[in-house]
Motif scaffolding. Structure first.
Motif, PDB file in Angstrom:
ATOM      1  N   MET A   1       6.675   4.860   3.638  1.00 12.00           N
ATOM      2  CA  MET A   1       6.757   4.071   2.447  1.00 12.00           C
ATOM      3  C   MET A   1       8.066   4.341   1.711  1.00 12.00           C
ATOM      4  O   MET A   1       8.509   3.513   0.954  1.00 12.00           O
ATOM      5  N   GLU A   2       8.690   5.488   1.912  1.00  9.73           N
ATOM      6  CA  GLU A   2       9.930   5.806   1.217  1.00  9.73           C
ATOM      7  C   GLU A   2      11.028   4.790   1.487  1.00  9.73           C
ATOM      8  O   GLU A   2      11.787   4.457   0.588  1.00  9.73           O
ATOM      9  N   ALA A   3      11.121   4.297   2.709  1.00  6.35           N
ATOM     10  CA  ALA A   3      12.153   3.325   3.037  1.00  6.35           C
ATOM     11  C   ALA A   3      11.922   2.010   2.300  1.00  6.35           C
ATOM     12  O   ALA A   3      12.854   1.269   2.036  1.00  6.35           O
ATOM     13  N   ALA A  17       4.637  -2.196   0.334  1.00  6.78           N
ATOM     14  CA  ALA A  17       3.670  -2.754   1.290  1.00  6.78           C
ATOM     15  C   ALA A  17       2.649  -1.718   1.752  1.00  6.78           C
ATOM     16  O   ALA A  17       1.508  -2.059   2.049  1.00  6.78           O
ATOM     17  N   GLY A  18       3.013  -0.463   1.814  1.00  9.19           N
ATOM     18  CA  GLY A  18       2.104   0.582   2.292  1.00  9.19           C
ATOM     19  C   GLY A  18       1.185   1.133   1.222  1.00  9.19           C
ATOM     20  O   GLY A  18       0.368   2.008   1.492  1.00  9.19           O
ATOM     21  N   ARG A  19       1.276   0.615   0.016  1.00  7.28           N
ATOM     22  CA  ARG A  19       0.486   1.147  -1.091  1.00  7.28           C
ATOM     23  C   ARG A  19      -1.021   1.084  -0.846  1.00  7.28           C
ATOM     24  O   ARG A  19      -1.724   2.072  -1.092  1.00  7.28           O
ATOM     25  N   PRO A  20      -1.592  -0.025  -0.382  1.00  2.00           N
ATOM     26  CA  PRO A  20      -3.051  -0.045  -0.175  1.00  2.00           C
ATOM     27  C   PRO A  20      -3.542   1.034   0.784  1.00  2.00           C
ATOM     28  O   PRO A  20      -4.586   1.653   0.543  1.00  2.00           O
ATOM     29  N   ALA A  24      -6.042   4.088  -0.253  1.00  2.00           N
ATOM     30  CA  ALA A  24      -7.278   4.302   0.502  1.00  2.00           C
ATOM     31  C   ALA A  24      -7.356   5.742   1.010  1.00  2.00           C
ATOM     32  O   ALA A  24      -8.415   6.377   0.931  1.00  2.00           O
ATOM     33  N   ALA A  25      -6.257   6.262   1.519  1.00  2.32           N
ATOM     34  CA  ALA A  25      -6.245   7.644   2.016  1.00  2.32           C
ATOM     35  C   ALA A  25      -6.481   8.626   0.874  1.00  2.32           C
ATOM     36  O   ALA A  25      -7.228   9.602   1.022  1.00  2.32           O
ATOM     37  N   ALA A  26      -5.871   8.379  -0.277  1.00  3.55           N
ATOM     38  CA  ALA A  26      -6.062   9.257  -1.435  1.00  3.55           C
ATOM     39  C   ALA A  26      -7.517   9.219  -1.894  1.00  3.55           C
ATOM     40  O   ALA A  26      -8.084  10.244  -2.282  1.00  3.55           O
TER      41      ALA A  26
END
Length: 54
Positions: A1-3, A17-20, A24-26
């Protein structure tokens, strides 16, 4: 997600884009921590409730 988040602002992270998947993992990690911690917290609470010292 950093990129995906070149400017490192909160707003940019919320649009990533990777936020969901990260949320979910958190959530799964938090649920596992609660599930494992509740019995220990209850035991501590019961032990302190039985303690009559100041």
């Amino acid at each position: 997600m950093e990129a995906e988040v070149p400017d490192e602002t909160d707003a940019a992270h919320l649009r990533a884009a990777g936020r969901p998947e990260g949320v979910a993992a958190a959530g799964r990690l938090a649920q596992a921590m609660v599930d494992q911690g509740l019995p220990e917290l209850l035991a501590l609470h019961e032990a302190r409730a039985g303690d009559t010292s100041p």
